[in-house]
Design a protein around this motif. Structure first.
Motif, PDB file in Angstrom:
ATOM      1  N   LEU A   1     -15.461 -15.222   3.279  1.00  0.00           N
ATOM      2  CA  LEU A   1     -14.900 -16.455   2.823  1.00  0.00           C
ATOM      3  C   LEU A   1     -16.515 -17.196   2.523  1.00  0.00           C
TER       4      LEU A   1
ATOM      5  N   PHE B   1      -9.957 -18.437  -1.373  1.00  0.00           N
ATOM      6  CA  PHE B   1      -9.624 -17.901  -0.069  1.00  0.00           C
ATOM      7  C   PHE B   1      -8.610 -16.789  -0.322  1.00  0.00           C
TER       8      PHE B   1
ATOM      9  N   LYS C   1      -3.511 -13.597   6.294  1.00  0.00           N
ATOM     10  CA  LYS C   1      -2.917 -15.049   6.379  1.00  0.00           C
ATOM     11  C   LYS C   1      -3.003 -15.376   7.733  1.00  0.00           C
TER      12      LYS C   1
ATOM     13  N   LEU D   1      -6.398 -16.337   8.541  1.00  0.00           N
ATOM     14  CA  LEU D   1      -6.959 -17.552   7.916  1.00  0.00           C
ATOM     15  C   LEU D   1      -6.145 -19.056   8.734  1.00  0.00           C
TER      16      LEU D   1
END
Length: 81
Positions: A19, A28, A47, A50
């Motif tokens: 990132l 992202f 995910k 994240l």
């Protein structure tokens, strides 16, 4: 198998570095796609990572926090030879 969500998780550190190193035109989500294509982890796992990075206040929806920038630079140093 439950994924470890602490920063000791190498996959999550790789994601944070990815990132940090992304191009301005990339999102992202684009980076998650790259990680999935490279078989680092699935998009579903990405995910979760994240979300965890957001909970740790390292990233926002579209950028880094000051804490996140410092951590990303630290991770970058770990991966340098």
């Amino acid at each position: 198998m439950e994924e470890e969500l602490g920063m000791e998780n190498i996959e999550q550190r790789v994601l944070l570095l990815g990132l940090y190193k992304k191009e301005d035109s990339e999102t992202f989500n684009d980076i998650l796609g790259v990680m999935e294509q490279s078989r680092v982890f699935t998009k579903k796992v990405g995910k979760k990572y994240l979300k965890n990075l957001k909970e740790l206040n390292y990233i926002t929806d579209d950028g880094f926090t000051m804490i996140g920038l410092a951590k990303a630079k630290e991770v970058e140093q770990e991966f340098k030879i």
